[in-house]
Design an enzyme around this catalytic site. Structure first.
Site, mmCIF file in Angstrom:
data_model
loop_
_atom_site.group_PDB
_atom_site.id
_atom_site.type_symbol
_atom_site.label_atom_id
_atom_site.label_comp_id
_atom_site.label_asym_id
_atom_site.label_seq_id
_atom_site.Cartn_x
_atom_site.Cartn_y
_atom_site.Cartn_z
ATOM 1 N N GLU A 68 18.813 93.727 25.932
ATOM 2 C CA GLU A 68 17.716 93.326 26.788
ATOM 3 C C GLU A 68 17.896 92.149 27.660
ATOM 4 O O GLU A 68 18.830 91.152 26.909
ATOM 5 C CB GLU A 68 16.527 93.184 25.873
ATOM 6 N N TRP A 69 17.712 91.988 28.984
ATOM 7 C CA TRP A 69 17.678 90.813 29.818
ATOM 8 C C TRP A 69 16.637 90.034 29.517
ATOM 9 O O TRP A 69 15.455 90.137 29.411
ATOM 10 C CB TRP A 69 17.771 91.206 31.031
ATOM 11 N N ASP A 74 26.274 80.938 14.030
ATOM 12 C CA ASP A 74 26.818 79.916 14.741
ATOM 13 C C ASP A 74 25.707 79.461 16.097
ATOM 14 O O ASP A 74 25.975 79.837 16.937
ATOM 15 C CB ASP A 74 27.906 81.127 15.702
#
Length: 326
Positions: free
Chosen positions: A102-103, A233
């Site tokens: 998804e953008w 991370d």
């Protein structure tokens, strides 16, 4: 590696059709710069929608598969913004692999962004993973007074820390063999694999200090009260502010562990604003001993950077070893 042009890939087009419908076609692509491992693109579709894609060589297919499982696990908690996985795939003929997401439109941080981010990350860390035998069957529940476990049914003697599969930290492998003890997990699945990779940087004096640290790790770390699903991370480059004004976390190296490791990572390369930590502590209080432990959690990532990028990180590793082992 060769810079890939996503518009050429039939398998990527198939993934786009599956996600957006057969009428959706790639009309434009644009390179996004900044990543060290993959080629990344913004894809504009004929429907007016956008998507994000990472590409790499076909030998990195598993890298994208494990990242997608981490994204799925984090997203299914509903606690914090995580891009939806739209597809993964590979093309043997062209020799590439990809991850389609998804953008998320990135905007400057506004308003109470950091406070919301702190609350949502704390909520993620207090969301209990009951079963993790297969990612498709994950079930979550908000922590109340009872203890629940990420591997196996409640009432058994489950391994509480780890993940259902190994994944990656950067481009290095990350071992996630489930363990009942957090300290054992951190020693055996985090520090030891990185230390073995870094052996050629270590002289006899450093090896002795490392051996002492590993043998006495339970003197420095704690067994957490509960396990937490972690990003793994979480530095500033893996978070963006979406146009909804909230944080979206990206590029995870997900596993179940002590939430302090995520907090420590936010302070390794600079630090988030104090408003973030204050808001986090309103939902999930931060123990005073965290300040004494956080550099041991930095050690894992600094060893990884030493193995990825070379000797420039050795001094930081030595500094931490000298702090904990005289």
């Amino acid at each position: 590696m060769k810079k890939n042009i996503p518009m050429e890939y039939h398998s990527l087009k198939e993934a786009i059709h599956a996600a957006f419908g057969n009428h959706a076609e790639i009309s434009k692509t644009g390179r996004i710069h900044g990543g060290d491992i993959n080629d990344t693109y913004r894809i504009s579709l004929s429907t007016g929608k956008k998507a994000f894609v990472k590409t790499n060589s076909i030998r990195n297919t598993r890298f994208f598969l494990t990242e997608s499982q981490g994204l799925l696990a984090l997203r299914q908690t509903g606690a914090i913004g995580v891009p939806k996985v739209l597809g993964t795939g590979m093309d043997e003929q062209k020799g590439f692999s990809f991850l389609l997401l998804e953008w998320i439109e990135s905007v400057p941080c506004i308003g109470d962004y950091w406070e919301i981010f702190g609350h949502e990350l704390a909520t993620l860390h207090k969301t209990v993973l009951f079963h993790a035998e297969e990612p498709q069957t994950i079930r979550y529940d908000q922590r109340k007074q009872n203890h629940s476990y990420p591997f196996g049914a409640e009432g058994q003697s489950p391994s509480r820390f780890g993940f259902w599969e190994d994944n990656f930290i950067g481009s290095n492998p990350q071992k996630n063999l489930p363990k009942a003890s957090w300290i054992d997990f951190y020693r055996e699945c985090r520090l030891i694999p990185q230390i073995k990779m870094a052996e050629h940087y270590l002289d006899s004096k450093l090896r002795k200090k490392i051996t002492y640290l590993l043998d006495h790790l339970d003197s420095y770390l704690r067994e957490p009260e509960f396990p937490s699903l972690l990003h793994g991370d979480l530095w500033s480059g893996n978070v963006l502010c979406g146009n909804d004004g909230k944080a979206w976390i990206l590029d995870p190296a997900a596993y179940v562990g002590d939430f302090e490791t995520d907090l420590a990572m936010t302070q390794l390369f600079g630090s988030f604003p104090s408003a973030f930590y204050f808001a986090y502590g309103e939902i999930n209080p931060i123990d005073k001993g965290f300040e004494d432990r956080k550099e041991l959690y930095h050690l894992y990532h600094l060893l990884n950077h030493l193995n990825l990028f070379g000797r420039m990180y050795l001094g930081s590793v030595v500094k931490i070893l000298n702090k904990y082992v005289s």
